[in-house]
Write a protein that holds these residues in place. Structure first.
Motif, PDB file in Angstrom:
ATOM      1  N   TYR A   1     -62.599  12.053 186.465  1.00 19.47           N
ATOM      2  CA  TYR A   1     -63.592  11.117 185.929  1.00 19.47           C
ATOM      3  C   TYR A   1     -62.894   9.974 185.211  1.00 19.47           C
ATOM      4  CZ  TYR A   1     -62.974  13.291 181.290  1.00 19.47           C
ATOM      5  OH  TYR A   1     -62.446  13.748 180.106  1.00 19.47           O
ATOM      6  N   ILE A   2     -63.675   8.930 184.955  1.00 26.19           N
ATOM      7  CA  ILE A   2     -63.202   7.712 184.303  1.00 26.19           C
ATOM      8  C   ILE A   2     -63.855   7.592 182.932  1.00 26.19           C
ATOM      9  CG2 ILE A   2     -63.382   5.182 184.396  1.00 26.19           C
ATOM     10  CD1 ILE A   2     -63.139   5.436 187.461  1.00 26.19           C
ATOM     11  N   THR A   3     -63.091   7.137 181.953  1.00 28.84           N
ATOM     12  CA  THR A   3     -63.618   6.876 180.609  1.00 28.84           C
ATOM     13  C   THR A   3     -63.503   5.392 180.290  1.00 28.84           C
ATOM     14  OG1 THR A   3     -63.204   9.064 179.660  1.00 28.84           O
ATOM     15  CG2 THR A   3     -63.195   7.211 178.140  1.00 28.84           C
ATOM     16  N   PRO A   4     -64.596   4.721 179.957  1.00 28.60           N
ATOM     17  CA  PRO A   4     -64.509   3.325 179.515  1.00 28.60           C
ATOM     18  C   PRO A   4     -64.212   3.240 178.014  1.00 28.60           C
ATOM     19  CG  PRO A   4     -66.805   4.007 179.590  1.00 28.60           C
ATOM     20  CD  PRO A   4     -65.994   5.205 180.024  1.00 28.60           C
ATOM     21  N   TRP A   5     -63.532   2.199 177.632  1.00 26.53           N
ATOM     22  CA  TRP A   5     -63.290   1.898 176.224  1.00 26.53           C
ATOM     23  C   TRP A   5     -64.237   0.788 175.765  1.00 26.53           C
ATOM     24  CZ3 TRP A   5     -59.821   3.892 172.627  1.00 26.53           C
ATOM     25  CH2 TRP A   5     -58.868   4.795 173.106  1.00 26.53           C
ATOM     26  N   PRO A   6     -64.607   0.753 174.502  1.00 28.44           N
ATOM     27  CA  PRO A   6     -65.330  -0.398 173.966  1.00 28.44           C
ATOM     28  C   PRO A   6     -64.457  -1.651 174.056  1.00 28.44           C
ATOM     29  CG  PRO A   6     -65.482   1.486 172.476  1.00 28.44           C
ATOM     30  CD  PRO A   6     -64.440   1.827 173.507  1.00 28.44           C
ATOM     31  N   PRO A   7     -65.040  -2.818 173.838  1.00 28.24           N
ATOM     32  CA  PRO A   7     -64.279  -4.062 174.005  1.00 28.24           C
ATOM     33  C   PRO A   7     -63.029  -4.130 173.126  1.00 28.24           C
ATOM     34  CG  PRO A   7     -66.627  -4.523 173.826  1.00 28.24           C
ATOM     35  CD  PRO A   7     -66.451  -3.079 173.505  1.00 28.24           C
ATOM     36  N   THR A   8     -61.954  -4.616 173.722  1.00 28.70           N
ATOM     37  CA  THR A   8     -60.694  -4.801 173.012  1.00 28.70           C
ATOM     38  C   THR A   8     -60.782  -6.008 172.084  1.00 28.70           C
ATOM     39  OG1 THR A   8     -59.437  -3.910 174.868  1.00 28.70           O
ATOM     40  CG2 THR A   8     -58.239  -5.291 173.296  1.00 28.70           C
ATOM     41  N   GLY A   9     -60.355  -5.800 170.853  1.00 29.95           N
ATOM     42  CA  GLY A   9     -60.248  -6.897 169.897  1.00 29.95           C
ATOM     43  C   GLY A   9     -58.863  -6.929 169.303  1.00 29.95           C
ATOM     44  N   LEU A  10     -58.685  -7.745 168.295  1.00 35.58           N
ATOM     45  CA  LEU A  10     -57.376  -7.938 167.684  1.00 35.58           C
ATOM     46  C   LEU A  10     -57.431  -7.517 166.218  1.00 35.58           C
ATOM     47  CD1 LEU A  10     -54.496  -9.028 168.121  1.00 35.58           C
ATOM     48  CD2 LEU A  10     -55.351 -11.294 167.449  1.00 35.58           C
ATOM     49  N   TRP A  11     -56.793  -6.381 165.912  1.00 35.28           N
ATOM     50  CA  TRP A  11     -56.625  -5.938 164.531  1.00 35.28           C
ATOM     51  C   TRP A  11     -55.419  -6.677 163.927  1.00 35.28           C
ATOM     52  CZ3 TRP A  11     -59.344  -1.723 162.168  1.00 35.28           C
ATOM     53  CH2 TRP A  11     -60.194  -1.022 163.026  1.00 35.28           C
ATOM     54  N   SER A  12     -55.526  -7.070 162.666  1.00 40.11           N
ATOM     55  CA  SER A  12     -54.402  -7.785 162.053  1.00 40.11           C
ATOM     56  C   SER A  12     -54.375  -7.572 160.548  1.00 40.11           C
ATOM     57  CB  SER A  12     -54.491  -9.282 162.358  1.00 40.11           C
ATOM     58  OG  SER A  12     -55.717  -9.818 161.911  1.00 40.11           O
ATOM     59  N   ARG A  13     -53.180  -7.777 159.992  1.00 37.24           N
ATOM     60  CA  ARG A  13     -53.019  -7.631 158.543  1.00 37.24           C
ATOM     61  C   ARG A  13     -53.704  -8.780 157.819  1.00 37.24           C
ATOM     62  NH1 ARG A  13     -47.246  -6.002 157.331  1.00 37.24           N
ATOM     63  NH2 ARG A  13     -48.083  -4.142 158.325  1.00 37.24           N
ATOM     64  N   ASN A  14     -53.631  -9.969 158.405  1.00 37.16           N
ATOM     65  CA  ASN A  14     -54.268 -11.141 157.813  1.00 37.16           C
ATOM     66  C   ASN A  14     -55.257 -11.735 158.807  1.00 37.16           C
ATOM     67  OD1 ASN A  14     -52.526 -11.135 155.412  1.00 37.16           O
ATOM     68  ND2 ASN A  14     -50.903 -11.756 156.830  1.00 37.16           N
ATOM     69  N   ALA A  15     -56.171 -12.542 158.330  1.00 35.47           N
ATOM     70  CA  ALA A  15     -57.147 -13.189 159.202  1.00 35.47           C
ATOM     71  C   ALA A  15     -56.435 -14.088 160.217  1.00 35.47           C
ATOM     72  CB  ALA A  15     -58.127 -14.005 158.365  1.00 35.47           C
ATOM     73  N   VAL A  16     -57.012 -14.144 161.425  1.00 36.69           N
ATOM     74  CA  VAL A  16     -56.441 -14.981 162.485  1.00 36.69           C
ATOM     75  C   VAL A  16     -57.409 -16.146 162.719  1.00 36.69           C
ATOM     76  CG1 VAL A  16     -55.480 -15.037 164.804  1.00 36.69           C
ATOM     77  CG2 VAL A  16     -55.408 -12.920 163.488  1.00 36.69           C
ATOM     78  N   GLY A  17     -57.329 -17.133 161.827  1.00 35.13           N
ATOM     79  CA  GLY A  17     -58.278 -18.233 161.886  1.00 35.13           C
ATOM     80  C   GLY A  17     -57.716 -19.526 162.419  1.00 35.13           C
ATOM     81  N   SER A  18     -56.458 -19.500 162.874  1.00 38.33           N
ATOM     82  CA  SER A  18     -55.841 -20.728 163.369  1.00 38.33           C
ATOM     83  C   SER A  18     -54.730 -20.362 164.343  1.00 38.33           C
ATOM     84  CB  SER A  18     -55.258 -21.532 162.201  1.00 38.33           C
ATOM     85  OG  SER A  18     -54.169 -20.822 161.620  1.00 38.33           O
TER      86      SER A  18
END
Length: 348
Positions: free
Chosen positions: A155-172
């Motif tokens: 069988y196949i298992t789907p993952w929830p959407p991939t995002g980006l975890w980070s120590r600091n905000a990634v705003g730029s």
């Protein structure tokens, strides 16, 4: 005399049953008890926590198999790489009989066959419906690739959407370029590098020591279950970049599969279908559950990434998809073309 002896024996047995008196009777009158055979134990493993999507899938499958075979087969799942195998090592461990079955993240299997990178291509399938359609389209190709490795796809298992975890905000863009990212396959590592960040293709298990020593300050991953629980102590920011909805695959040693009786194969196949249906259904509420748990544990979630950051990632992603198409060959490229041709509004 024989009729009389037969009637006498029945009378003695009847007396014993109705009075509770222990009376010795000929052994032929009492059916012999048949010892139940010991269950066939399957050692199954995943490198992910029990509360992650793959972990819950293994638990569900084990329960389904035990129930459908009346305990004749007894899968025993282990989690958090406790069996000593990460996803990239899982196919060889199953093929060589070190495990009977197990779960492996598709992105870690690209060196075995680039078809396994299909589900984690950047910005190709980013919703549940898209991911499900792409998985169904490629299922036979996945199964053939695993068969060449001496195993049968269950069988196949789907993952929830991939995002980006980070120590600091990634705003730029500057913040993006300051990241040292754990990527989960070579494609995603290339994307992050092309967008300006440093990146390493690491298993989930290998990423944790790097987070502790500070050599990794960002992780490409979903916010799922126990995996998220391990990340938020180090990375309190999550940017929902909608990168992909990758797949994990659960397989069984081909010889173990072929050794089953036809009825047992039917039961295991049905258990696999039921488990996969349950896995896709879990996604209906999983994202909301993950988001709530992350916020409860102090994670700041950015649902609307900075446009410059998102554009840099998408531009890098298009180049990575082109490189994958060149590598995978005609069949894989045709699969992607077929999928994109059925996807409303696709511009690829």
């Amino acid at each position: 005399m024989r009729p009389f002896r037969r009637r006498s024996a029945h009378a003695v047995l009847s007396l014993a049953l109705t009075t509770g008196i222990a009376i010795a009777v000929p052994a032929l009158l009492v059916p012999a008890a048949h010892a139940q055979p010991s269950p066939v134990v399957w050692q199954m493993a995943t490198e992910y926590p029990a509360t992650s999507m793959p972990g819950e899938g293994l638990s569900t499958f084990a329960q389904e198999v035990a129930a459908r075979t009346q305990g004749a087969l007894a899968p025993q799942p282990t989690f958090d790489a406790a069996a000593g195998f990460k996803s990239a090592q899982m196919p060889a461990a199953i093929r060589d009989g070190k495990l009977q079955a197990g779960d492996a993240f598709g992105g870690a299997l690209g060196e075995i066959d680039p078809i396994f990178l299909l589900s984690s291509l950047p910005f190709v399938a980013t919703t549940v419906d898209q991911a499900h359609r792409l998985a169904d389209l490629a299922r036979a190709d996945y199964a053939r690739a695993f068969a060449r490795q001496g195993q049968h796809l269950i069988y196949i298992t789907p993952w929830p959407p991939t995002g980006l975890w980070s120590r600091n905000a990634v705003g730029s863009l500057d913040a993006l370029r300051a990241l040292s990212v754990r990527a989960y396959d070579e494609t995603s590592a290339e994307v992050m590098r092309a967008a300006g960040a440093k990146a390493q293709n690491l298993s989930f298990a290998d990423a944790m020591p790097r987070l502790k020593d500070g050599s990794v300050n960002a992780v490409l991953s979903s916010g799922d279950g126990g995996a998220g629980r391990k990340l938020w102590d180090y990375l309190p920011h999550f940017t929902a970049i909608g990168y992909a909805m990758p797949l994990s695959f659960t397989t069984i040693n081909l010889a173990a599969w072929q050794a089953l009786t036809p009825a047992q194969r039917d039961a295991v196949a049905a258990a696999g279908r039921a488990t996969e249906d349950r896995q896709w259904a879990r996604l209906d509420t999983r994202l909301a559950e993950n988001t709530a748990r992350m916020r409860t544990n102090g994670v700041t979630i950015e649902d609307h990434p900075a446009p410059a950051v998102q554009q840099a990632l998408r531009d890098a992603g298009m180049s990575a998809v082109g490189a994958w198409q060149a590598r995978v060959g005609e069949r894989g490229a045709a699969l992607l073309k077929t999928y994109l041709g059925t996807e409303p509004g696709s511009s690829r």
